[in-house]
Motif scaffolding. Structure first.
Motif, PDB file in Angstrom:
ATOM      1  N   LEU A 135       0.823  -1.213   0.000  1.00 11.80           N
ATOM      2  CA  LEU A 135       0.000   0.000   0.000  1.00 11.80           C
ATOM      3  C   LEU A 135       0.854   1.259   0.000  1.00 11.80           C
ATOM      4  O   LEU A 135       0.529   2.244  -0.670  1.00 11.80           O
ATOM      5  N   TYR A 136       1.947   1.232   0.731  1.00  5.33           N
ATOM      6  CA  TYR A 136       2.861   2.373   0.745  1.00  5.33           C
ATOM      7  C   TYR A 136       3.393   2.636  -0.672  1.00  5.33           C
ATOM      8  O   TYR A 136       3.427   3.772  -1.136  1.00  5.33           O
ATOM      9  N   GLU A 137       3.805   1.573  -1.339  1.00  4.73           N
ATOM     10  CA  GLU A 137       4.341   1.717  -2.698  1.00  4.73           C
ATOM     11  C   GLU A 137       3.269   2.170  -3.686  1.00  4.73           C
ATOM     12  O   GLU A 137       3.581   2.810  -4.688  1.00  4.73           O
ATOM     13  N   LEU A 138       2.008   1.849  -3.394  1.00  2.00           N
ATOM     14  CA  LEU A 138       0.893   2.316  -4.215  1.00  2.00           C
ATOM     15  C   LEU A 138       0.493   3.745  -3.847  1.00  2.00           C
ATOM     16  O   LEU A 138      -0.468   4.286  -4.381  1.00  2.00           O
ATOM     17  N   LYS A 139       1.223   4.329  -2.910  1.00  2.00           N
ATOM     18  CA  LYS A 139       1.002   5.702  -2.416  1.00  2.00           C
ATOM     19  C   LYS A 139      -0.357   5.830  -1.720  1.00  2.00           C
ATOM     20  O   LYS A 139      -0.946   6.907  -1.698  1.00  2.00           O
ATOM     21  N   ARG A 140      -0.815   4.738  -1.148  1.00  2.00           N
ATOM     22  CA  ARG A 140      -2.051   4.731  -0.358  1.00  2.00           C
ATOM     23  C   ARG A 140      -1.620   4.778   1.117  1.00  2.00           C
ATOM     24  O   ARG A 140      -1.755   3.821   1.865  1.00  2.00           O
ATOM     25  N   PHE A 141      -1.051   5.928   1.461  1.00  2.00           N
ATOM     26  CA  PHE A 141      -0.341   6.077   2.735  1.00  2.00           C
ATOM     27  C   PHE A 141      -1.241   5.891   3.952  1.00  2.00           C
ATOM     28  O   PHE A 141      -0.824   5.276   4.934  1.00  2.00           O
ATOM     29  N   ASP A 142      -2.460   6.422   3.931  1.00  2.00           N
ATOM     30  CA  ASP A 142      -3.349   6.263   5.088  1.00  2.00           C
ATOM     31  C   ASP A 142      -3.679   4.803   5.337  1.00  2.00           C
ATOM     32  O   ASP A 142      -3.679   4.342   6.479  1.00  2.00           O
ATOM     33  N   GLU A 143      -3.934   4.051   4.275  1.00  2.00           N
ATOM     34  CA  GLU A 143      -4.203   2.614   4.424  1.00  2.00           C
ATOM     35  C   GLU A 143      -2.955   1.872   4.893  1.00  2.00           C
ATOM     36  O   GLU A 143      -3.048   0.947   5.692  1.00  2.00           O
ATOM     37  N   ALA A 144      -1.820   2.278   4.367  1.00  2.00           N
ATOM     38  CA  ALA A 144      -0.563   1.624   4.746  1.00  2.00           C
ATOM     39  C   ALA A 144      -0.338   1.806   6.241  1.00  2.00           C
ATOM     40  O   ALA A 144       0.066   0.878   6.942  1.00  2.00           O
TER      41      ALA A 144
END
Length: 176
Positions: A167-176
């Motif tokens: 998720l971090y790599e997908l730039k979905r930081f809040d979910e990560a």
């Protein structure tokens, strides 16, 4: 978890029955659980001298080789196990670990796919599959593999951690 007593019993039995595969095999399992990997490998080798084609011993020796980061030997041992019996998901999953650590990411994914095909509920294989997927920058697939692992075992911390990386790599930081 009474490893010392169990070891003592198996060592006593071994002095009387050196041709019984179960004795060194179980000693190998005990040593492995204790983190005594060299002793585990020696015990598994004794078992393989008794019965060189014993798949359970080969799979556990391969897993122990992964534990000590001897991935080349792990791969060799696990491929031998798979040649004897290709229907053991743990052999494929441990092969995936070795391949991943040898930077053979697509081959690692293929090994995990074999493990999952044989055992669709194998949550560790699903989670472990996400690691080479992440390394190949296939982050959405990696996240989906983690979702599959978590659907089988919602409290599997390693899958949550691997999913966070995806998720971090997908730039979905809040979910990560």
């Amino acid at each position: 978890n009474r490893f010392v007593e169990a070891s003592a019993i198996f060592y006593c039995l071994y002095s009387y029955k050196k041709d019984d595969l179960r004795i060194p095999y179980n000693l190998g399992l005990i040593h492995s659980l204790q983190g005594k990997h060299q002793a585990a490998l020696e015990a598994f080798d004794l078992a393989l001298k008794i019965q060189p084609q014993d798949v359970d011993t080969l799979v556990n020796k391969g897993a122990t080789c992964n534990d000590i980061k001897n991935y080349v030997l792990a791969l060799e041992v696990l491929e031998r196990a798979i040649q004897i019996n290709p229907k053991i998901p743990e052999a494929w999953s441990n092969k995936g670990i070795a391949l991943n650590n040898l930077n053979l990411y697509q081959e690692s994914i293929n090994a995990y796919n074999e493990a999952i095909k044989l055992s669709p509920n194998y949550h560790e294989a699903w989670s472990n599959k996400s690691v080479p997927l992440n390394r190949l920058k296939r982050f959405l697939e990696a996240s989906e593999a983690c979702d599959a692992a978590l659907s089988l075992k919602p409290d599997y911390a390693e899958a949550w951690s691997n999913k966070g990386i995806s998720l971090y790599e997908l730039k979905r930081f809040d979910e990560a």
